[in-house]
Scaffold this active site. Structure first.
Site, PDB file in Angstrom:
ATOM      1  N   GLU A 286      -0.033   6.537 -13.707  1.00 31.44           N
ATOM      2  CA  GLU A 286      -0.624   5.313 -13.151  1.00 31.44           C
ATOM      3  C   GLU A 286      -1.512   4.621 -14.191  1.00 31.44           C
ATOM      4  OE1 GLU A 286      -3.545   4.077  -9.401  1.00 31.44           O
ATOM      5  OE2 GLU A 286      -3.469   6.142 -10.124  1.00 31.44           O
ATOM      6  N   LYS A 351       1.702  -1.566  -5.913  1.00 28.42           N
ATOM      7  CA  LYS A 351       1.082  -0.682  -4.928  1.00 28.42           C
ATOM      8  C   LYS A 351       0.780  -1.476  -3.666  1.00 28.42           C
ATOM      9  CE  LYS A 351      -2.579   2.793  -4.453  1.00 28.42           C
ATOM     10  NZ  LYS A 351      -3.752   3.437  -5.093  1.00 28.42           N
ATOM     11  N   CYS A 404      -0.464   6.682  -6.804  1.00 26.39           N
ATOM     12  CA  CYS A 404      -1.685   7.384  -6.432  1.00 26.39           C
ATOM     13  C   CYS A 404      -1.586   7.929  -5.009  1.00 26.39           C
ATOM     14  CB  CYS A 404      -2.889   6.459  -6.614  1.00 26.39           C
ATOM     15  SG  CYS A 404      -4.488   7.308  -6.477  1.00 26.39           S
TER      16      CYS A 404
END
Length: 530
Positions: A286, A351, A404
């Site tokens: 990430e 995301k 994440c």
């Protein structure tokens, strides 16, 4: 045992609150990295006995009768979440000069708020409370309902759900492929609470029989599934996962960005490990690229030069949209991008489920007036993506990326996993150092592989980077703070035991079954009393 239970039942005031708090803290030992699930067979019977004594005023209103049970659950939850989430404060110490003031709000405030969920769980259980095994079923339903609600209310945060304590090793993970986390949470609380019946005369044999039956089914199904031959691989994918172990103090330092990028390139270009072919896919963590590609188009050229013919890179980046870096109307996304051997970005996935206060500020316009904007960590505030889709990899394989903590949401992963043959999780857990947090995060990602019957590729900046097979077994991994890369040939053959829809139905049916048992035994007891 009877004397101990009697003393616990008779506790009140601060003594009852203290025991509930300690019981909750003890239950955390069942979670990663400790995996001492036997502690839950102590903490949950203590909770049952505390609730036995939390009767409230018989002549009072319903609220006054249920308030003691809510308080017991709240204190249990406060102990559980405080002991299980204290490591969140580590992120605020990375830039202590700026964020240390918020440490008490994170370390104490988050557990304080999450404890209300467990207060609600014990309140619901107390509504259905009866003697002996009925109260065990009621408690299992209350926690199952609450853990399900915790997954989506107020943006959702199903971290360290009780069910994970029943799945410390692959042998004990396989049942979740049928029950889902909804059912696993219910069954785990039921099993952990059954020792409370050791002080009862009635239902003791029934409780023992149910314990043996459910525990045997849990272990037996795991043994059968792990021993069963795997489906022949339709194809395979040679993968390299890079773990750069970048120090967060240097992450966004402009003077060292080129060095960080060179480290990533070097780990990606090194010769394959013995016995492995040239990687078809390289995976970076990430936000691993330390600059915007809009500012450094030469970086894409360097990536094209590094990648061999047919290779693909999936990298975590900060993606800009809507203007130049200096534009006030620019939007930034926490994204993964696919880059081909010509240095071209062929796909991007943003995301969708952002971390409140970590990646964006809820009610930002209002809270900015109170100076709370500085709680948002990182160089920018992110915008949420609109949708997630699978990325096409070499060989026609499709991978579904989760950035994440998106991977901790079972329903989020299950909804999309039907469109892919791989789950990809990129993360940066370096904020939390070598604390329980990264281990807990990895365990939850590991369970997503088992639930969906798909291999998991995980790249983390400082660990734990790993390849996990569809049955939850770790094929290869890099430890926390290790710098390096792992090469793995991933067979593409996994498939879920049941569909995500059926798994959800199974979990709901299990939860409703325990609610029905608790309600029926509660009604029967009321009729007998009257």
């Amino acid at each position: 045992m009877e004397r101990l239970a009697g003393r616990i039942i008779l506790l009140w005031g601060w003594r009852r609150a203290l025991v509930a708090f300690l019981a909750g803290a003890l239950a955390v030992l069942g979670q990663a990295p400790y995996d001492f699930f036997a502690a839950c067979f102590i903490s949950f019977p203590l909770l049952v006995w505390l609730l036995d004594g939390a009767t409230g005023e018989a002549s009072g209103s319903l609220f006054r009768r249920l308030l003691p049970a809510f308080a017991v659950g709240w204190w249990f939850g406060f102990g559980y979440f405080l002991a299980g989430l204290w490591w969140i404060g580590s992120a605020l110490l990375v830039e202590a000069d700026e964020f240390a003031w918020a440490l008490p709000f994170a370390v104490v405030g988050i557990p304080f708020a999450l404890a209300f969920f467990y207060g609600f769980a014990t309140l619901v259980a107390r509504l259905l409370w009866s003697s002996d095994i009925g109260r065990i079923a009621a408690l299992a339903f209350g926690f199952g309902l609450t853990e399900w609600l915790r997954g989506f209310l107020f943006t959702g945060f199903p971290w360290n759900a009780i069910g994970y304590a029943a799945m410390p090793v692959p042998l004990l993970m396989q049942s979740v492929s049928v029950t889902g986390m909804i059912g696993m949470n219910v069954l785990a609380v039921f099993l952990f609470s059954l020792p409370a019946l050791l002080v009862a005369r009635r239902h003791l044999r029934l409780g023992a029989a149910l314990f043996v039956l459910l525990a045997s089914a849990h272990v037996g199904f795991g043994y059968i599934r792990l021993a069963a031959p795997e489906k022949p691989a339709e194809r395979s994918l040679d993968v390299r996962i890079v773990q750069p172990a970048v120090d967060l103090s240097e992450k966004w330092d402009a003077s060292v960005r080129d060095r960080i990028f060179a480290t990533l390139l070097g780990l990606s270009a090194k010769a394959p490990d013995p016995g492995h072919g040239k990687p078809q896919l390289i995976l970076w963590p990430e936000t691993s690229v330390p600059f915007l590609f809009t500012e450094r188009p030469d970086a894409l050229t360097a990536l094209g030069d590094m990648l061999a013919d047919g290779q693909m890179l999936i990298a975590g980046v900060v993606r800009e949209e809507g203007g130049s870096a200096a534009s006030t109307d620019s939007r930034y996304y926490n994204s993964v991008v696919a880059i081909n051997d010509r240095g071209e970005i062929t796909d991007a996935v943003d995301k969708v489920h952002l971390v409140p206060f970590g990646e964006y500020l809820p009610f930002g316009d209002l809270l900015n007036r109170f100076g709370i904007a500085q709680l948002v960590a990182g160089p920018v505030t992110f915008a949420a993506g609109n949708e997630r889709h699978a990325i096409s990899l070499p060989g026609g394989i499709r991978a579904l990326p989760f950035i994440c903590y998106e991977v901790i949401f079972p329903d989020l992963v299950a909804v999309d996993a039907t469109s892919a043959q791989l789950i990809v999780n990129v993360t940066n857990d370096a904020w939390f150092g070598d604390t329980p947090g990264p281990y807990q995060h990895f365990r939850q990602a590991q369970i997503r592989a088992v639930e969906n019957g798909l291999p998991l590729l995980r790249a983390a900046n400082n660990g734990i980077s790993a390849v996990v097979d569809p049955r939850g077994r770790i094929v290869d991994a890099l430890a926390i703070d290790a710098r390096g890369a792992i090469d793995v040939k991933v067979p593409i053959s996994g498939q879920a035991v049941v569909s995500s829809a059926q798994r959800r139905i199974n979990g709901m049916l299990i939860m409703l079954l325990f609610a029905l048992v608790g309600a029926l035994l509660n009604v029967r007891q009321r009729l007998r009393v009257n």
